[in-house]
Scaffold this motif. Sequence first.
Motif, PDB file in Angstrom:
ATOM      1  N   ALA A  30       1.324  -1.260   0.098  1.00 26.26           N
ATOM      2  CA  ALA A  30      -0.163   0.045   0.278  1.00 26.26           C
ATOM      3  C   ALA A  30       1.107   1.287  -0.147  1.00 26.26           C
ATOM      4  O   ALA A  30       2.173   0.953   0.702  1.00 26.26           O
ATOM      5  N   ARG A  32       0.650   5.929   0.111  1.00 26.85           N
ATOM      6  CA  ARG A  32      -0.473   7.146  -0.072  1.00 26.85           C
ATOM      7  C   ARG A  32       0.474   8.068   0.241  1.00 26.85           C
ATOM      8  O   ARG A  32       1.030   8.424   0.963  1.00 26.85           O
ATOM      9  N   HIS A  61      -5.293  10.036   9.172  1.00 30.78           N
ATOM     10  CA  HIS A  61      -5.566   9.805   7.532  1.00 30.78           C
ATOM     11  C   HIS A  61      -5.304   7.989   6.467  1.00 30.78           C
ATOM     12  O   HIS A  61      -5.663   8.032   6.049  1.00 30.78           O
ATOM     13  N   LEU A  62      -3.914   8.622   6.057  1.00 37.47           N
ATOM     14  CA  LEU A  62      -2.991   8.004   5.611  1.00 37.47           C
ATOM     15  C   LEU A  62      -2.759   6.882   5.962  1.00 37.47           C
ATOM     16  O   LEU A  62      -2.602   5.927   5.487  1.00 37.47           O
ATOM     17  N   ASP A  64      -5.075   5.049   7.890  1.00 38.28           N
ATOM     18  CA  ASP A  64      -5.764   4.482   8.357  1.00 38.28           C
ATOM     19  C   ASP A  64      -5.984   3.973   6.409  1.00 38.28           C
ATOM     20  O   ASP A  64      -6.361   2.541   6.180  1.00 38.28           O
ATOM     21  N   GLN A  65      -5.819   4.953   5.575  1.00 33.49           N
ATOM     22  CA  GLN A  65      -6.038   4.288   4.107  1.00 33.49           C
ATOM     23  C   GLN A  65      -5.325   3.321   3.922  1.00 33.49           C
ATOM     24  O   GLN A  65      -4.867   2.121   2.644  1.00 33.49           O
ATOM     25  N   ALA A  66      -3.424   3.198   3.895  1.00 36.50           N
ATOM     26  CA  ALA A  66      -2.871   2.047   3.842  1.00 36.50           C
ATOM     27  C   ALA A  66      -3.120   1.094   4.499  1.00 36.50           C
ATOM     28  O   ALA A  66      -3.040   0.459   3.750  1.00 36.50           O
ATOM     29  N   ASP A  68      -5.930   0.224   5.886  1.00 42.26           N
ATOM     30  CA  ASP A  68      -7.385  -0.746   4.669  1.00 42.26           C
ATOM     31  C   ASP A  68      -6.652  -1.479   3.306  1.00 42.26           C
ATOM     32  O   ASP A  68      -7.052  -2.229   3.018  1.00 42.26           O
ATOM     33  N   ASP A  69      -5.837  -0.804   2.585  1.00 45.12           N
ATOM     34  CA  ASP A  69      -5.315  -1.465   0.915  1.00 45.12           C
ATOM     35  C   ASP A  69      -4.849  -2.253   1.828  1.00 45.12           C
ATOM     36  O   ASP A  69      -5.109  -2.991   0.276  1.00 45.12           O
ATOM     37  N   GLN A  71      -5.068  -4.169   3.829  1.00 43.80           N
ATOM     38  CA  GLN A  71      -6.029  -5.113   4.455  1.00 43.80           C
ATOM     39  C   GLN A  71      -5.621  -5.723   5.873  1.00 43.80           C
ATOM     40  O   GLN A  71      -5.242  -6.953   6.058  1.00 43.80           O
TER      41      GLN A  71
END
Length: 358
Positions: A30, A32, A61-62, A64-66, A68-69, A71
């Motif tokens: 991931a 971001r 936020h970054l 969390d996004q990374a 999530d990407d 998993q």
Amino acid sequence: MSKLLALETSCDESAAAVVELREGRLHVLAHRIASQIEEHAQWGGVVPEIASRRHVEALPHLIDQALDDAQLSIPDLDAVASTVTPGLVGALMAGSITGRTLAALHDRPFVGVHHLEAHLASVHLADESPEPPYLVLLVSGGHTELIRVDGDCSMERLGRSHDDAAGEAFDKVARLMGLSYPGGPAIQDVAVNGDSTRFSLPQGRVSKPGGGFYPYDFSFSGLKTAMLRQVEACKRAEEPLPLADLAASFEQVVVDVLVQRSLRCCVDQSLSTLVMVGGVAANQRLRRCMHAQGSQQGVAVHLAPLAYCTDNAAMVGAAAFQRLHWSAMCGFSSLQLGVSARWPLENCAPLYQSNPPF
């Protein structure tokens, strides 16, 4: 150890990445980035106070996004890494404190990474990774250096810029031509249809105190002044600026200097491999010329992937794995490790000792 979270906040890019070492190769799970370019463009450069605030806002936020990407969650990771030097102190603190806090909360090791070593490691994110020894041309907005890498994290600087870095010269010349920030992409876009031979511009050289010149060093201040005079001459003559030709001529002389001195250093050092990393390494003219002339001189050229040339967190993860897996001399960083605006690349070992240097 196979997976880690990496953070990058040394200047004006907030970034988080999850990197995995699998079967001897690095994989970016991931990646971001939150760019601040538009906000800083109105000032013509990075405003440190603004950059620090934006990092604090963007990082949660970054991350969390990374995750999530990829998993994954923090307990699935084996370590946390962040850039700790060099850079803007406030910006570095945002990433370092976040990284150390996550490491402490989840009982994970922390790895403090040198920003320039991260750029050097970005080439290992390519499909084909070079084996040391090799020469690295690190060419970015803040640095233009030639560094010999001999393995086991051993590095020696053989050449450097004595004034502006190449990327900084691009920014300043773009500004005087009325182009947008950052200057590298702006000049590249305008130069596509220009005549690179129209204007004769100097290839800056650095004099030795005892006579002669440093063969591998760079200077872009004279080139910047020559561009200023060309622009002023056009204005005095009340002629429209030949932007395409000016941009192409400037870009070509920068490329010529970087390519010629890098390959000369490579040959003189009896090295058959040259690596090119950093934001300016994304320049298409530079990439074409380095490949072409390297092939003529029997030097294999390896480039960092375009996505990882500018500041990013994946390269921080690559550097952390390089320290942890490719050198038995290095360990984890202390959670007491702070940040520093400057620190010599050749002296990275103390970043991984129990008594941190800052």
